[in-house]
Motif scaffolding. Structure first.
Motif, PDB file in Angstrom:
ATOM      1  N   ASP A  10      59.540  11.800-114.667  1.00 30.29           N
ATOM      2  CA  ASP A  10      60.197  12.419-113.501  1.00 30.29           C
ATOM      3  C   ASP A  10      61.687  12.109-113.482  1.00 30.29           C
ATOM      4  O   ASP A  10      62.293  11.979-112.433  1.00 30.29           O
ATOM      5  CB  ASP A  10      59.539  11.938-112.201  1.00 30.29           C
ATOM      6  N   GLY A  11      62.281  11.993-114.667  1.00 25.59           N
ATOM      7  CA  GLY A  11      63.696  11.684-114.722  1.00 25.59           C
ATOM      8  C   GLY A  11      64.561  12.813-114.216  1.00 25.59           C
ATOM      9  O   GLY A  11      64.093  13.939-114.012  1.00 25.59           O
ATOM     10  N   PRO A  12      65.846  12.544-114.010  1.00 23.45           N
ATOM     11  CA  PRO A  12      66.768  13.567-113.496  1.00 23.45           C
ATOM     12  C   PRO A  12      67.134  14.587-114.571  1.00 23.45           C
ATOM     13  O   PRO A  12      66.821  14.432-115.742  1.00 23.45           O
ATOM     14  CB  PRO A  12      67.991  12.735-113.084  1.00 23.45           C
ATOM     15  N   GLY A  13      67.829  15.610-114.132  1.00 26.25           N
ATOM     16  CA  GLY A  13      68.301  16.625-115.060  1.00 26.25           C
ATOM     17  C   GLY A  13      67.286  17.719-115.294  1.00 26.25           C
ATOM     18  O   GLY A  13      66.223  17.760-114.681  1.00 26.25           O
ATOM     19  N   ARG A  14      67.632  18.629-116.212  1.00 27.89           N
ATOM     20  CA  ARG A  14      66.737  19.746-116.517  1.00 27.89           C
ATOM     21  C   ARG A  14      65.458  19.251-117.174  1.00 27.89           C
ATOM     22  O   ARG A  14      65.497  18.377-118.045  1.00 27.89           O
ATOM     23  CB  ARG A  14      67.418  20.743-117.451  1.00 27.89           C
ATOM     24  N   THR A  40      62.706   9.066-119.791  1.00 32.35           N
ATOM     25  CA  THR A  40      63.989   9.306-119.125  1.00 32.35           C
ATOM     26  C   THR A  40      64.111  10.700-118.522  1.00 32.35           C
ATOM     27  O   THR A  40      65.159  11.017-117.959  1.00 32.35           O
ATOM     28  CB  THR A  40      65.144   9.116-120.130  1.00 32.35           C
ATOM     29  N   ARG A  41      63.068  11.538-118.627  1.00 31.79           N
ATOM     30  CA  ARG A  41      63.195  12.909-118.143  1.00 31.79           C
ATOM     31  C   ARG A  41      61.809  13.464-117.825  1.00 31.79           C
ATOM     32  O   ARG A  41      60.787  12.895-118.207  1.00 31.79           O
ATOM     33  CB  ARG A  41      63.892  13.797-119.174  1.00 31.79           C
ATOM     34  N   ARG A  42      61.808  14.559-117.090  1.00 28.19           N
ATOM     35  CA  ARG A  42      60.563  15.289-116.845  1.00 28.19           C
ATOM     36  C   ARG A  42      60.254  16.139-118.068  1.00 28.19           C
ATOM     37  O   ARG A  42      61.087  16.927-118.507  1.00 28.19           O
ATOM     38  CB  ARG A  42      60.704  16.175-115.608  1.00 28.19           C
ATOM     39  N   VAL A  43      59.070  15.968-118.614  1.00 27.36           N
ATOM     40  CA  VAL A  43      58.648  16.696-119.798  1.00 27.36           C
ATOM     41  C   VAL A  43      57.417  17.527-119.452  1.00 27.36           C
ATOM     42  O   VAL A  43      56.457  17.019-118.871  1.00 27.36           O
ATOM     43  CB  VAL A  43      58.326  15.738-120.960  1.00 27.36           C
ATOM     44  N   VAL A  44      57.464  18.810-119.807  1.00 28.09           N
ATOM     45  CA  VAL A  44      56.329  19.708-119.619  1.00 28.09           C
ATOM     46  C   VAL A  44      55.881  20.161-121.000  1.00 28.09           C
ATOM     47  O   VAL A  44      56.614  20.875-121.686  1.00 28.09           O
ATOM     48  CB  VAL A  44      56.698  20.923-118.746  1.00 28.09           C
ATOM     49  N   ALA A  45      54.710  19.709-121.420  1.00 35.43           N
ATOM     50  CA  ALA A  45      54.163  20.097-122.721  1.00 35.43           C
ATOM     51  C   ALA A  45      53.146  21.205-122.509  1.00 35.43           C
ATOM     52  O   ALA A  45      52.297  21.115-121.626  1.00 35.43           O
ATOM     53  CB  ALA A  45      53.512  18.896-123.398  1.00 35.43           C
ATOM     54  N   VAL A  46      53.237  22.254-123.322  1.00 39.94           N
ATOM     55  CA  VAL A  46      52.354  23.412-123.157  1.00 39.94           C
ATOM     56  C   VAL A  46      51.514  23.602-124.412  1.00 39.94           C
ATOM     57  O   VAL A  46      51.815  23.060-125.480  1.00 39.94           O
ATOM     58  CB  VAL A  46      53.162  24.692-122.869  1.00 39.94           C
ATOM     59  N   GLU A  47      50.454  24.380-124.267  1.00 39.58           N
ATOM     60  CA  GLU A  47      49.672  24.843-125.406  1.00 39.58           C
ATOM     61  C   GLU A  47      49.658  26.361-125.360  1.00 39.58           C
ATOM     62  O   GLU A  47      49.315  26.958-124.331  1.00 39.58           O
ATOM     63  CB  GLU A  47      48.265  24.255-125.367  1.00 39.58           C
ATOM     64  N   LEU A  48      50.083  26.988-126.440  1.00 40.09           N
ATOM     65  CA  LEU A  48      50.231  28.442-126.491  1.00 40.09           C
ATOM     66  C   LEU A  48      48.863  29.127-126.361  1.00 40.09           C
ATOM     67  O   LEU A  48      47.830  28.519-126.644  1.00 40.09           O
ATOM     68  CB  LEU A  48      50.908  28.848-127.794  1.00 40.09           C
ATOM     69  N   PRO A  49      48.845  30.382-125.933  1.00 46.33           N
ATOM     70  CA  PRO A  49      47.579  31.104-125.798  1.00 46.33           C
ATOM     71  C   PRO A  49      46.724  31.017-127.062  1.00 46.33           C
ATOM     72  O   PRO A  49      47.223  31.184-128.183  1.00 46.33           O
ATOM     73  CB  PRO A  49      48.027  32.540-125.522  1.00 46.33           C
TER      74      PRO A  49
END
Length: 277
Positions: A10-14, A40-49
């Motif tokens: 949940d870090g700052p920035g984009r 140090t940041r918010r990371v969103v990991a995805v799995e493609l269709p």
């Protein structure tokens, strides 16, 4: 549209969106990098269709379609813009967002990117159309799919559809790469499936390869990791994480884009300016 995602940190920035490679889920692509980047940041990991825990989509796989779905995901998350890190197929998806949805991309980390077929070593794609699902039985990719997919029987469909995409890889023209104004870090291994010459050409098209001591530094970066293959690249955390964090965190306010006019521009430089002549 349904796409599996995990949020960490949940870090700052984009936020940083992680886009895996072909046939790969979050663990096999980013199991090493994700926890370190999330410090140090918010990371969103995805799995493609069709990959991992994400349901399959109708029709063939295309990089443009995958990119559009990641952009839709940004809408669902309420994110006007995000940084993207993609590896292999994920790098192509991230590049597509940079060239076709530039307002949605902050900075791009492109690991093993090839913007045309010539970027790969000769012959590597010759057998792509003949890849069969059973060829990968027992592999780490197959084992991850069996553990995570909502329908483990979907493996055959995934491999078959990816083989079609691999036989007809996405292509960008040199002009499209030159026109990219999203800051990009190009990363390859020195024993990657992507030729180092191709990575250097891409770097130059983006405005790199200038004498930075006397010219304005470009907004692109190039890293060639020593002793690194395509499959080992995302596991080289000791080399990769500092490079990625420095690039994403760097203040680019005083860094100007050098507008390239050819693959190998001649340069006219002064103490404060650098531009193709």
């Amino acid at each position: 549209m349904e796409m599996y995602l995990e949020e960490h940190g949940d870090g700052p920035g984009r936020p940083l969106i992680l886009v895996p490679a072909a046939l790969s889920g979050i663990h096999t692509s980013f199991g090493t990098l994700l926890p370190l980047l999330a410090r140090t940041r918010r990371v969103v990991a995805v799995e493609l269709p069709g990959h991992g825990r994400s349901p399959d989509c109708d029709g063939p796989y295309t990089v443009g379609g995958f990119a559009a779905q990641v952009v839709q995901l940004l809408d669902r998350l309420g994110l006007a813009r995000a940084d993207l890190l993609g590896w292999g197929l994920g790098a192509a998806v991230a590049l597509r967002i940079g060239t076709h949805h530039p307002a949605r991309a902050g900075r791009l980390v492109l690991a093993s990117p090839a913007f045309d077929r010539g970027g790969l070593h000769p012959g590597l794609l010759d057998g792509a159309a003949h890849l069969r699902p059973e060829h990968l039985h027992g592999s780490e990719l197959h084992e991850e799919y069996l553990r995570t997919a909502p329908d483990p029987a979907g493996w055959d469909r995934l491999v078959t559809k990816m083989a079609v995409l691999d036989a007809h890889p996405p292509r960008w023209t040199a002009a499209q790469i030159r026109a990219l104004r999203v800051p990009a870090l190009v990363v390859v291994g020195d024993a990657d499936i992507v030729r180092p010459e191709h990575a250097v050409r891409m770097f130059r098209l983006l405005g790199g390869g200038v004498p930075g001591d006397v010219c304005a530094m470009p907004r692109c970066r190039l890293a060639i990791l020593p002793g690194t293959t395509h499959t080992s690249l995302p596991h080289r955390a000791g080399l990769l994480v500092p490079l990625v964090e420095e690039f994403l965190d760097e203040d680019l306010a005083d860094v100007r884009t050098v507008p390239p006019s050819s693959d190998s521009p001649s340069l006219a430089c002064s103490a404060s300016t650098c531009y193709p002549s």
